[in-house]
Design a protein around this motif. Sequence first.
Motif, PDB file in Angstrom:
ATOM      1  N   LEU A  70       0.814  -1.225   0.000  1.00 49.70           N
ATOM      2  CA  LEU A  70       0.000   0.000   0.000  1.00 49.70           C
ATOM      3  C   LEU A  70       0.847   1.274   0.000  1.00 49.70           C
ATOM      4  CD1 LEU A  70      -2.956  -0.971   2.373  1.00 49.70           C
ATOM      5  CD2 LEU A  70      -2.534  -1.578  -0.013  1.00 49.70           C
ATOM      6  N   TYR A  71       2.010   1.191  -0.611  1.00 48.98           N
ATOM      7  CA  TYR A  71       2.858   2.372  -0.826  1.00 48.98           C
ATOM      8  C   TYR A  71       2.835   2.735  -2.307  1.00 48.98           C
ATOM      9  CZ  TYR A  71       4.995   1.764   3.809  1.00 48.98           C
ATOM     10  OH  TYR A  71       5.221   1.644   5.159  1.00 48.98           O
ATOM     11  N   GLY A  72       2.511   3.988  -2.614  1.00 47.41           N
ATOM     12  CA  GLY A  72       2.609   4.477  -3.982  1.00 47.41           C
ATOM     13  C   GLY A  72       1.728   3.764  -4.977  1.00 47.41           C
ATOM     14  N   HIS A  73       0.593   3.251  -4.536  1.00 46.49           N
ATOM     15  CA  HIS A  73      -0.263   2.458  -5.425  1.00 46.49           C
ATOM     16  C   HIS A  73      -1.436   3.262  -5.988  1.00 46.49           C
ATOM     17  CE1 HIS A  73      -2.385   2.331  -1.634  1.00 46.49           C
ATOM     18  NE2 HIS A  73      -3.404   1.675  -2.149  1.00 46.49           N
ATOM     19  N   VAL A  74      -1.504   4.574  -5.663  1.00 49.51           N
ATOM     20  CA  VAL A  74      -2.639   5.393  -6.088  1.00 49.51           C
ATOM     21  C   VAL A  74      -2.143   6.521  -6.998  1.00 49.51           C
ATOM     22  CG1 VAL A  74      -4.538   6.874  -5.310  1.00 49.51           C
ATOM     23  CG2 VAL A  74      -3.807   4.903  -3.911  1.00 49.51           C
ATOM     24  N   PRO A  75      -2.699   6.699  -8.186  1.00 50.35           N
ATOM     25  CA  PRO A  75      -2.312   7.831  -9.033  1.00 50.35           C
ATOM     26  C   PRO A  75      -2.557   9.160  -8.317  1.00 50.35           C
ATOM     27  CG  PRO A  75      -3.635   6.250 -10.271  1.00 50.35           C
ATOM     28  CD  PRO A  75      -3.713   5.832  -8.832  1.00 50.35           C
ATOM     29  N   GLY A  76      -1.711  10.124  -8.601  1.00 48.73           N
ATOM     30  CA  GLY A  76      -1.773  11.398  -7.898  1.00 48.73           C
ATOM     31  C   GLY A  76      -3.033  12.190  -8.134  1.00 48.73           C
ATOM     32  N   ASP A  77      -3.765  11.884  -9.201  1.00 53.34           N
ATOM     33  CA  ASP A  77      -5.001  12.618  -9.490  1.00 53.34           C
ATOM     34  C   ASP A  77      -6.249  11.843  -9.067  1.00 53.34           C
ATOM     35  OD1 ASP A  77      -4.863  10.611 -11.363  1.00 53.34           O
ATOM     36  OD2 ASP A  77      -5.221  11.897 -13.105  1.00 53.34           O
ATOM     37  N   SER A  78      -6.067  10.763  -8.304  1.00 48.72           N
ATOM     38  CA  SER A  78      -7.209   9.946  -7.868  1.00 48.72           C
ATOM     39  C   SER A  78      -7.525  10.215  -6.400  1.00 48.72           C
ATOM     40  CB  SER A  78      -6.898   8.457  -8.041  1.00 48.72           C
ATOM     41  OG  SER A  78      -6.736   8.128  -9.408  1.00 48.72           O
ATOM     42  N   ALA A  79      -8.809  10.378  -6.107  1.00 44.13           N
ATOM     43  CA  ALA A  79      -9.232  10.537  -4.717  1.00 44.13           C
ATOM     44  C   ALA A  79      -8.977   9.234  -3.954  1.00 44.13           C
ATOM     45  CB  ALA A  79     -10.706  10.908  -4.658  1.00 44.13           C
ATOM     46  N   TYR A  80      -8.591   9.369  -2.704  1.00 43.66           N
ATOM     47  CA  TYR A  80      -8.323   8.192  -1.884  1.00 43.66           C
ATOM     48  C   TYR A  80      -8.706   8.531  -0.447  1.00 43.66           C
ATOM     49  CZ  TYR A  80      -5.956   3.904  -0.357  1.00 43.66           C
ATOM     50  OH  TYR A  80      -5.673   2.650   0.150  1.00 43.66           O
ATOM     51  N   SER A  81      -9.645   7.771   0.087  1.00 44.22           N
ATOM     52  CA  SER A  81     -10.190   8.052   1.407  1.00 44.22           C
ATOM     53  C   SER A  81      -9.841   6.937   2.381  1.00 44.22           C
ATOM     54  CB  SER A  81     -11.713   8.185   1.311  1.00 44.22           C
ATOM     55  OG  SER A  81     -12.282   6.911   0.998  1.00 44.22           O
ATOM     56  N   VAL A  82     -10.215   7.132   3.634  1.00 47.84           N
ATOM     57  CA  VAL A  82     -10.008   6.079   4.622  1.00 47.84           C
ATOM     58  C   VAL A  82     -10.815   4.839   4.262  1.00 47.84           C
ATOM     59  CG1 VAL A  82     -11.836   6.986   6.131  1.00 47.84           C
ATOM     60  CG2 VAL A  82     -10.039   5.547   7.105  1.00 47.84           C
ATOM     61  N   GLY A  83     -11.969   5.024   3.611  1.00 44.63           N
ATOM     62  CA  GLY A  83     -12.737   3.869   3.151  1.00 44.63           C
ATOM     63  C   GLY A  83     -12.000   3.063   2.106  1.00 44.63           C
ATOM     64  N   HIS A  84     -11.351   3.773   1.156  1.00 44.81           N
ATOM     65  CA  HIS A  84     -10.516   3.073   0.169  1.00 44.81           C
ATOM     66  C   HIS A  84      -9.421   2.272   0.877  1.00 44.81           C
ATOM     67  CE1 HIS A  84     -12.059   6.354  -2.561  1.00 44.81           C
ATOM     68  NE2 HIS A  84     -12.195   5.307  -3.346  1.00 44.81           N
ATOM     69  N   TRP A  85      -8.786   2.912   1.863  1.00 44.21           N
ATOM     70  CA  TRP A  85      -7.676   2.256   2.554  1.00 44.21           C
ATOM     71  C   TRP A  85      -8.151   1.002   3.283  1.00 44.21           C
ATOM     72  CZ3 TRP A  85      -6.377   1.318   7.741  1.00 44.21           C
ATOM     73  CH2 TRP A  85      -5.064   0.856   7.943  1.00 44.21           C
ATOM     74  N   LEU A  86      -9.292   1.076   3.939  1.00 46.75           N
ATOM     75  CA  LEU A  86      -9.814  -0.104   4.639  1.00 46.75           C
ATOM     76  C   LEU A  86     -10.073  -1.256   3.671  1.00 46.75           C
ATOM     77  CD1 LEU A  86     -12.306   1.335   7.281  1.00 46.75           C
ATOM     78  CD2 LEU A  86     -10.074   0.287   7.705  1.00 46.75           C
ATOM     79  N   ARG A  87     -10.615  -0.929   2.507  1.00 53.08           N
ATOM     80  CA  ARG A  87     -10.854  -1.983   1.514  1.00 53.08           C
ATOM     81  C   ARG A  87      -9.533  -2.580   1.031  1.00 53.08           C
ATOM     82  NH1 ARG A  87     -15.161   1.513   0.338  1.00 53.08           N
ATOM     83  NH2 ARG A  87     -13.977   2.727  -1.178  1.00 53.08           N
ATOM     84  N   ASP A  88      -8.511  -1.746   0.893  1.00 56.70           N
ATOM     85  CA  ASP A  88      -7.215  -2.238   0.433  1.00 56.70           C
ATOM     86  C   ASP A  88      -6.494  -3.065   1.496  1.00 56.70           C
ATOM     87  OD1 ASP A  88      -7.517  -1.052  -2.038  1.00 56.70           O
ATOM     88  OD2 ASP A  88      -6.306   0.718  -1.572  1.00 56.70           O
ATOM     89  N   VAL A  89      -6.671  -2.687   2.762  1.00 56.38           N
ATOM     90  CA  VAL A  89      -5.928  -3.369   3.820  1.00 56.38           C
ATOM     91  C   VAL A  89      -6.604  -4.678   4.236  1.00 56.38           C
ATOM     92  CG1 VAL A  89      -6.989  -2.405   5.934  1.00 56.38           C
ATOM     93  CG2 VAL A  89      -4.525  -2.836   5.872  1.00 56.38           C
ATOM     94  N   ALA A  90      -7.906  -4.817   3.984  1.00 58.92           N
ATOM     95  CA  ALA A  90      -8.640  -6.000   4.453  1.00 58.92           C
ATOM     96  C   ALA A  90      -8.011  -7.328   4.007  1.00 58.92           C
ATOM     97  CB  ALA A  90     -10.103  -5.917   4.003  1.00 58.92           C
ATOM     98  N   PRO A  91      -7.621  -7.477   2.720  1.00 62.89           N
ATOM     99  CA  PRO A  91      -7.019  -8.761   2.322  1.00 62.89           C
ATOM    100  C   PRO A  91      -5.701  -9.058   3.036  1.00 62.89           C
ATOM    101  CG  PRO A  91      -7.699  -7.492   0.395  1.00 62.89           C
ATOM    102  CD  PRO A  91      -7.785  -6.573   1.564  1.00 62.89           C
ATOM    103  N   LEU A  92      -5.004  -8.021   3.462  1.00 63.35           N
ATOM    104  CA  LEU A  92      -3.723  -8.217   4.137  1.00 63.35           C
ATOM    105  C   LEU A  92      -3.907  -8.700   5.576  1.00 63.35           C
ATOM    106  CD1 LEU A  92      -2.008  -4.961   2.831  1.00 63.35           C
ATOM    107  CD2 LEU A  92      -1.620  -7.293   2.010  1.00 63.35           C
ATOM    108  N   LEU A  93      -5.132  -8.612   6.076  1.00 63.74           N
ATOM    109  CA  LEU A  93      -5.430  -9.085   7.427  1.00 63.74           C
ATOM    110  C   LEU A  93      -5.965 -10.511   7.423  1.00 63.74           C
ATOM    111  CD1 LEU A  93      -7.380  -5.934   8.726  1.00 63.74           C
ATOM    112  CD2 LEU A  93      -4.916  -6.371   8.847  1.00 63.74           C
ATOM    113  N   ALA A  94      -6.228 -11.036   6.227  1.00 61.59           N
ATOM    114  CA  ALA A  94      -6.945 -12.307   6.113  1.00 61.59           C
ATOM    115  C   ALA A  94      -6.056 -13.530   6.255  1.00 61.59           C
ATOM    116  CB  ALA A  94      -7.683 -12.357   4.778  1.00 61.59           C
TER     117      ALA A  94
END
Length: 295
Positions: A70-94
Motif C-alpha cells: 500500500l505504498y505508492g499504489h494510487v495515481p496522484g489525481d485519484s481521490a483516496y479516502s479512509v474507506g478506500h484504505w480499509l478496503r485495500d488493507v482487508a485482504p492483508l489481514l486475512a
Amino acid sequence: MDFDIASLDPALPVLIAGPTASGKSTLALTIARAQGGVVVNADALQVFANWRVLTARPDAAQEAIAPHALYGHVPGDSAYSVGHWLRDVAPLLAGGARPIIVGGTGLYFSALTEGLAEIPPTPDAVRAEADARLAREGHGAMLAELDGATSARIDVLNPARVQRAWEVQRATGRGLAAWQDATPPPLLPLDRTQALVIDAPRDWLRDRIARRFDAMLAAGALDEARANLDGWSDALPSAKAIGARELIAHLQGALSLDEARARAITASQQYAKRQRTWFRARMGDWQRIPVGASL
C-alpha cells in the motif's frame, strides 16, 4: 522504558503510529527483519505514486529487506479516502504474513480498530460547492454550520476535516457524528493487536523534521516536484503532500528555494503538532515508545 522487540508476539499484528519524522518506519522495518512480516502503509500521503521522496516512502533498499504494501499504489489525481484504505488493507489481514501496519494518519488507525461509519459518497455537486466555499470563505464558515456533536469531535483546525464534515451534513442531512455513532464492527479490534505509538519530544522532532527536509532536497525532492509541474493543481488529491505546494511555487518563480524550504519545514512541524495532539487524545491504550528507546 526501553522497548524490546523480542517482547512482541510474532503471531499478532503490530500497529505503529507516530508523528512525521519520528522514526516509525525504521521501527517497522526492524521488527520485520527480526520477526518477519509485511510492512503495511497507514499514511494518507505515502499512498500516492507521484511523490516518493517528498513523502518519505521506503526506498528500494528498504523494500528489499521486507515485503511492503500500500505504498505508492494510487495515481496522484485519484481521490483516496479512509474507506478506500480499509478496503485495500482487508485482504492483508486475512492471512499470510503478519501485518506490521505503520503510519502517521490517525484516522486510518481509528477506522481500522474502531470501525468506520458507512457514509454515502459525496455527490460531485456538493464537493464542488464545498471547494468553492473553502476557496472563497475559508473553513470557518463551514465550521459554523456544523452540528455541535460533530464540531466537538473533529479537528476544527484542519480545513480538510471541516470540509468533509460539512459535505456529509450537506449531502445527507445528518451530522458526521451521528453517522459515526452508527459505526459497524472494526476490521481489527485493538485488543487483537500489539499497538505502539512513538512518543517524540517537540523540540527533538522539530529539529529532526528540518534535517529530514534538507535530506529530501539532497535526495531529489526538487526534481520530483519538477516532474509534477506539468498539470499541477492545488486541487489534486496528492497536492496535500507536505512541501509540494512550496516546491512547486519555487519552480513557478513565486518563492526562492530558501523561502520554499522554510515554509515546507514549518508546515511539516505544524502537521506533527496536530498528529501528536491526536495521538495523545485518541491512543491512550497504546504502548508508548519513547524516542531513543533501545530497538
